[in-house]
Design an enzyme around this catalytic site. Structure first.
Site, PDB file in Angstrom:
ATOM      1  N   ARG A  52      -6.003 -17.141  35.050  1.00 37.45           N
ATOM      2  CA  ARG A  52      -6.707 -16.936  33.776  1.00 37.45           C
ATOM      3  C   ARG A  52      -7.623 -15.729  33.896  1.00 37.45           C
ATOM      4  O   ARG A  52      -8.443 -15.680  34.817  1.00 37.45           O
ATOM      5  CB  ARG A  52      -7.540 -18.165  33.429  1.00 37.45           C
ATOM      6  CG  ARG A  52      -6.755 -19.307  32.839  1.00 37.45           C
ATOM      7  CD  ARG A  52      -7.628 -20.522  32.660  1.00 37.45           C
ATOM      8  NE  ARG A  52      -8.612 -20.313  31.611  1.00 37.45           N
ATOM      9  CZ  ARG A  52      -8.414 -20.638  30.336  1.00 37.45           C
ATOM     10  NH1 ARG A  52      -7.255 -21.147  29.954  1.00 37.45           N
ATOM     11  NH2 ARG A  52      -9.350 -20.438  29.442  1.00 37.45           N
TER      12      ARG A  52
ATOM     13  N   GLN B 155      -9.073   0.240   3.043  1.00 38.74           N
ATOM     14  CA  GLN B 155      -8.829  -1.025   2.358  1.00 38.74           C
ATOM     15  C   GLN B 155     -10.149  -1.589   1.842  1.00 38.74           C
ATOM     16  O   GLN B 155     -11.111  -1.713   2.597  1.00 38.74           O
ATOM     17  CB  GLN B 155      -8.178  -2.023   3.322  1.00 38.74           C
ATOM     18  CG  GLN B 155      -6.933  -1.468   4.001  1.00 38.74           C
ATOM     19  CD  GLN B 155      -5.654  -1.836   3.285  1.00 38.74           C
ATOM     20  OE1 GLN B 155      -5.492  -1.564   2.089  1.00 38.74           O
ATOM     21  NE2 GLN B 155      -4.742  -2.423   4.009  1.00 38.74           N
TER      22      GLN B 155
ATOM     23  N   SER C  27       0.823  -1.215   0.000  1.00 42.97           N
ATOM     24  CA  SER C  27       0.000   0.000   0.000  1.00 42.97           C
ATOM     25  C   SER C  27       0.856   1.264   0.000  1.00 42.97           C
ATOM     26  O   SER C  27       0.491   2.260  -0.616  1.00 42.97           O
ATOM     27  CB  SER C  27      -0.893   0.048   1.239  1.00 42.97           C
ATOM     28  OG  SER C  27      -1.620  -1.120   1.375  1.00 42.97           O
TER      29      SER C  27
END
Ligand SMILES: *[C@@H]1O[C@H](CO)[C@@H](O)[C@H](O)[C@H]1NC(C)=O
Ligand SMILES: *[C@@H]1O[C@H](CO)[C@@H](O)[C@H](O)[C@H]1NC(C)=O
Length: 157
Positions: free
Chosen positions: A89, A34, A13
């Site tokens: 977690r 895009q 790009s």
């Protein structure tokens, strides 16, 4: 750089960006959209262009989506957590998650392109919804996009 070179499947790009800037030196802020992200909203582009300037000026802003995915890698066959600790977690409700680039849009001051990049360490982000973040890379993505369009049409009827 000639348009022929910047228009190939493999051209990055930044080549197209550099070509544009060489032809339009009067442009200070460039919006790179895009085509593979069909759900980017024009009002969000306008707001993001504002946010690169106020209240704090930045060199660049680009679209991201928030995810709460627990990422792992394999090291010699052993799974190692990348963004969390297995003994703690994170719960989705206690964790801000991570920001992932969507590839939808990049807005930047054209003077930073001289460095060869459209991002630097003075960027901020524009967070988009899951729907707006959809990037068409696979046939599965096309199915999701179709489904999303169909549902929206049904709702707007
Ligand atoms: C970030 O970019 C803006 C706009 O170019 C500039 O005014 C500001 O000084 C920059 N900040 C840093 C820390 O480089
Ligand atoms: C994970 O958390 C435990 C308990 O708090 C701590 O002892 C350990 O060092 C942490 N591991 C990593 C890799 O941060």
């Amino acid at each position: 750089m000639s348009p022929r070179i910047t228009a190939t499947d493999t051209a990055p790009s930044i080549w197209g960006v550099a070509e544009f800037i060489s032809k339009r030196p009067d442009v200070d802020i460039l919006v790179l959209i895009q085509v593979t992200s069909p759900f980017v909203k024009s009002e969000h582009l306008k707001l993001a262009v504002k946010q690169i300037q106020h209240p704090v000026p930045f060199d660049c802003i680009f679209s991201v989506v928030r995810t709460h995915k627990l990422r792992w890698t394999l090291k010699q066959g052993k799974a190692k957590p990348l963004n969390f600790n297995t003994s703690k977690r994170p719960r989705r409700q206690d964790w801000d998650g991570e920001l992932v680039e969507t590839g939808g849009f990049y807005i930047f001051r054209t003077n930073i392109v001289e460095s060869g990049f459209i991002q630097n360490s003075n960027c901020t982000v524009w967070e988009v919804s899951q729907e707006e973040s959809l990037e068409i890379d696979s046939e599965y993505d096309i199915l999701v996009a179709d489904r999303f369009l169909y549902t929206n049409r049904a709702q707007n009827r």
